[in-house]
Design a protein around this motif. Structure first.
Motif, PDB file in Angstrom:
ATOM      1  N   ASN A   1      -2.201  17.344   9.856  1.00 51.56           N
ATOM      2  CA  ASN A   1      -3.301  17.249  10.823  1.00 51.56           C
ATOM      3  C   ASN A   1      -4.482  16.429  10.306  1.00 51.56           C
ATOM      4  N   GLN A   2      -4.205  15.512   9.424  1.00 54.89           N
ATOM      5  CA  GLN A   2      -5.250  14.624   8.917  1.00 54.89           C
ATOM      6  C   GLN A   2      -4.817  13.173   9.070  1.00 54.89           C
ATOM      7  N   GLY A   3      -5.775  12.285   8.900  1.00 57.36           N
ATOM      8  CA  GLY A   3      -5.466  10.860   8.912  1.00 57.36           C
ATOM      9  C   GLY A   3      -4.874  10.430   7.591  1.00 57.36           C
ATOM     10  N   LEU A   4      -4.677   9.145   7.451  1.00 58.71           N
ATOM     11  CA  LEU A   4      -4.080   8.596   6.246  1.00 58.71           C
ATOM     12  C   LEU A   4      -5.147   8.300   5.199  1.00 58.71           C
TER      13      LEU A   4
ATOM     14  N   TYR B   1      -0.032   5.177   1.318  1.00 59.48           N
ATOM     15  CA  TYR B   1      -0.969   6.109   1.918  1.00 59.48           C
ATOM     16  C   TYR B   1      -0.342   7.501   1.923  1.00 59.48           C
TER      17      TYR B   1
ATOM     18  N   LEU C   1      -5.757   6.402   1.424  1.00 59.46           N
ATOM     19  CA  LEU C   1      -5.179   5.428   0.508  1.00 59.46           C
ATOM     20  C   LEU C   1      -4.936   6.044  -0.864  1.00 59.46           C
TER      21      LEU C   1
ATOM     22  N   PHE D   1       0.830  -1.194   0.000  1.00 54.10           N
ATOM     23  CA  PHE D   1       0.000   0.000   0.000  1.00 54.10           C
ATOM     24  C   PHE D   1       0.873   1.255   0.000  1.00 54.10           C
TER      25      PHE D   1
ATOM     26  N   PHE E   1       3.444   7.315   3.018  1.00 52.24           N
ATOM     27  CA  PHE E   1       3.828   6.104   3.729  1.00 52.24           C
ATOM     28  C   PHE E   1       3.594   4.880   2.853  1.00 52.24           C
TER      29      PHE E   1
ATOM     30  N   GLN F   1      -0.597  11.366   3.907  1.00 47.76           N
ATOM     31  CA  GLN F   1      -1.080  12.050   5.108  1.00 47.76           C
ATOM     32  C   GLN F   1      -0.833  13.542   4.961  1.00 47.76           C
TER      33      GLN F   1
ATOM     34  N   PHE G   1       4.154  -0.146   8.533  1.00 48.95           N
ATOM     35  CA  PHE G   1       4.494   1.043   7.779  1.00 48.95           C
ATOM     36  C   PHE G   1       5.992   1.298   7.744  1.00 48.95           C
ATOM     37  N   GLY G   2       6.409   1.995   6.670  1.00 53.23           N
ATOM     38  CA  GLY G   2       7.736   2.570   6.660  1.00 53.23           C
ATOM     39  C   GLY G   2       7.767   3.849   7.469  1.00 53.23           C
ATOM     40  N   GLN G   3       8.938   4.485   7.474  1.00 53.04           N
ATOM     41  CA  GLN G   3       9.121   5.680   8.291  1.00 53.04           C
ATOM     42  C   GLN G   3       8.498   6.926   7.676  1.00 53.04           C
TER      43      GLN G   3
END
Lengths: 110, 116
Positions: A41-44, A36, A46, A34, A90, A38, A100-102
């Motif tokens: 101040n928001q979520g992830l 994603y 897709l 995947f 991500f 971001q 997840f990666g960094q």
């Protein structure tokens, strides 16, 4: 164990230039991958995912990624970026839960 | 339709206080995940629910962390005796199927916790 490595922590690029965000994974079994995004101040959200089939996956906002099993990579690309693409990206591998990666910060400059 | 919502969006706690973070998943979604995202890092898995059953809590960092989903919908992540290292963004995600690999997870906006 599965893991994900994002090779660049920050990628600065000028508007309308192409960009590639690199992701390598390690896994001893079939992978589901995947990307994603971001925004601050928001979520992830897709962007795209690879489950099987064609190795070139197209996602939202003009992004695409290529699954390369021999190189264990899943790099994200966009041919021409916009200011609005500035965000954190991500890469993740799925085992039910996501690993997840960094993250890679994409900074698009005018 | 409505996405995943989380409350509060921001929480400041004094060290030693207990906090409770709420997640409202997408209606009808079977699976619910909690992740912790430290500053400048990728999210890390905390725990997973399939309906009301907590099937995986391997990512909870200590016994101060507790999560529940009693009716298989809303979930609460509770942190007791908060420590400064608990400061992070706590993300909730839901998906429509029972924790299958490859299933898309839909994320909420997160709760940013700051422990002073």
């Amino acid at each position: 164990a599965q893991s994900v490595t994002q090779l660049d922590s920050q990628v600065p690029v000028f508007e309308e230039a192409p960009v590639e965000l690199r992701c390598n994974y390690s896994s001893s079994v079939s992978v589901y991958l995947f990307w994603y995004v971001q925004y601050p101040n928001q979520g992830l959200q897709l962007l795209l995912k690879y489950l099987s089939g064609s190795t070139l996956v197209k996602g939202i906002n003009g992004f695409e990624a290529e699954f390369n099993k021999s190189q264990t990579s899943f790099h994200l690309r966009k041919p021409s970026v916009h200011i609005s693409d500035t965000a954190e990206y991500f890469c993740a591998v799925s085992r039910g839960k996501l690993i997840f990666g960094q993250g890679t910060t994409l900074q698009v400059k005018p | 339709g409505a996405g995943v919502s989380q409350s509060p969006r921001y929480k400041v706690a004094k060290r030693g206080q207990d906090v409770a973070l709420r997640c409202d998943p997408i209606s009808g979604h079977v699976s619910l995940f909690w992740y912790q995202q430290a500053l400048g890092q990728g999210p890390e898995f905390l725990t997973y629910f399939q309906n009301e059953a907590q099937l995986d809590k391997s990512g909870l960092p200590s016994d101060r962390f507790f999560a529940e989903r009693p009716e298989g919908s809303v979930s609460t992540l509770k942190i007791q005796r908060t420590q400064q290292e608990d400061s992070a963004v706590y993300l909730c995600a839901s998906s429509s199927t029972p924790g299958e690999r490859g299933e898309t997870q839909y994320f909420g906006p997160g709760t940013r916790l700051l422990v002073l």
